[in-house]
Design an enzyme around this catalytic site. Sequence first.
Site, PDB file in Angstrom:
ATOM      1  N   ARG A  89      52.501  31.986  64.155  1.00 45.07           N
ATOM      2  CA  ARG A  89      51.420  32.867  63.739  1.00 45.07           C
ATOM      3  C   ARG A  89      51.907  33.765  62.608  1.00 45.07           C
ATOM      4  O   ARG A  89      52.989  34.350  62.691  1.00 45.07           O
ATOM      5  CB  ARG A  89      50.922  33.730  64.913  1.00 45.07           C
ATOM      6  CG  ARG A  89      50.181  32.940  65.983  1.00 45.07           C
ATOM      7  CD  ARG A  89      48.834  32.456  65.470  1.00 45.07           C
ATOM      8  NE  ARG A  89      48.102  31.676  66.471  1.00 45.07           N
ATOM      9  CZ  ARG A  89      48.086  30.369  66.521  1.00 45.07           C
ATOM     10  NH1 ARG A  89      48.809  29.668  65.640  1.00 45.07           N
ATOM     11  NH2 ARG A  89      47.381  29.722  67.431  1.00 45.07           N
ATOM     12  N   GLU A 102      43.639  33.017  55.625  1.00 45.02           N
ATOM     13  CA  GLU A 102      43.513  31.582  55.370  1.00 45.02           C
ATOM     14  C   GLU A 102      42.067  31.252  55.010  1.00 45.02           C
ATOM     15  O   GLU A 102      41.148  31.768  55.642  1.00 45.02           O
ATOM     16  CB  GLU A 102      43.960  30.791  56.603  1.00 45.02           C
ATOM     17  CG  GLU A 102      45.439  31.002  56.942  1.00 45.02           C
ATOM     18  CD  GLU A 102      45.912  30.172  58.129  1.00 45.02           C
ATOM     19  OE1 GLU A 102      45.132  29.316  58.595  1.00 45.02           O
ATOM     20  OE2 GLU A 102      47.046  30.366  58.580  1.00 45.02           O
ATOM     21  N   HIS A 126      48.448  25.086  57.261  1.00 41.87           N
ATOM     22  CA  HIS A 126      48.193  25.215  58.693  1.00 41.87           C
ATOM     23  C   HIS A 126      47.921  23.846  59.327  1.00 41.87           C
ATOM     24  O   HIS A 126      46.869  23.614  59.950  1.00 41.87           O
ATOM     25  CB  HIS A 126      47.020  26.161  58.954  1.00 41.87           C
ATOM     26  CG  HIS A 126      47.069  26.791  60.319  1.00 41.87           C
ATOM     27  ND1 HIS A 126      46.598  28.049  60.575  1.00 41.87           N
ATOM     28  CD2 HIS A 126      47.537  26.323  61.509  1.00 41.87           C
ATOM     29  CE1 HIS A 126      46.762  28.344  61.863  1.00 41.87           C
ATOM     30  NE2 HIS A 126      47.338  27.297  62.449  1.00 41.87           N
TER      31      HIS A 126
END
Length: 342
Positions: free
Chosen positions: A259, A288, A308
Amino acid sequence: MKIVFTAEYEGDLQVFRQLGELVVEGWAIGKPKLSSQQYIALAHDAEVIVTSYDDITAEVIAGCPQLKVIACTRANPVNIDIQAAKQRDIKVLYTPGRNADAAAELTLGLMLSLARHIPQAHAALKRGDFTRPTQSGNSTQAGLRRDVVWDVSADSPYEVFKGGELRNKTLGLVGYGNIGRRVARLARAFGMEVLVADPFVAAEDIDEPGLHKATLQQLFNSADYVSLHLSSGPGTDGMINASLLSTMKKGAYIINTSRAAVINEQDLIDALRHGPLGGAALDVYHQEPLWQEHPFITELDNVIITPHIAGATRESIAKHTAMIAADLQRFIAGEPLLYQWR
């Protein structure tokens, strides 16, 4: 029993059809996330919701009075209002570890990329750097065998992209859950020493040749590579800051596939600009998608970035589909649930 299924999945949904009436919509068939009102219209009479990314808010829960189970195909059901579900005694299911192998393998891939400058070398060749303009080959002098070498100069790719080996290096794992344990196993296969910082794991459980528990400070002082495998929360957000980063070995690397919130981003940028960090590999970010002008994109050549994708494998999706199906079968049979959120 009516099941509203808006999760990504792999394989067929025959098991779910056998459990009751199945409605497949939203992300499951390539549509965007549903709004609260759209979800209520779809699931107002449903007993089970299976979702990946839709926001199951208190409003959605209130609008679905028959609801008994909310299943989220993620390791952390952040998109579910857990308290609102508990107040209605609705079971919340999740899928811990479903992408642990995928995330661990990407972590090793990023470590290798840092060590050997793989993305930079690939990009250079795609740009046409270090290449020849024609198909003509090199001649071989009499008495010698043909030598295959790119170039011999200070500017050759052999020198420009010269890296290091993982063997005999020290990897520091911050967090030793499903993913951290798999990364340790893979790293040791490469011949790495592994240090673990995790307050919830006893030293006796991990102390063996090549694998040892350490304090966070000891880990940052000693590791050639630091890999983060933490959940985001009040106790971990911003934990990796300038104070810790400044104690790392000169030229050390940090990898984050967990994270983004666990790292103070500006402190990381400063450590990449001015040292001691030699580089970083990141799969997660504070915002993001990444901003086009972010320093990770426009400035810092010592950063490898991926969008990601640590858990993005077909096998991960197949696992979470099977995990949810099996727990729903247990729910119907009145058996203990294996994947109920605490």
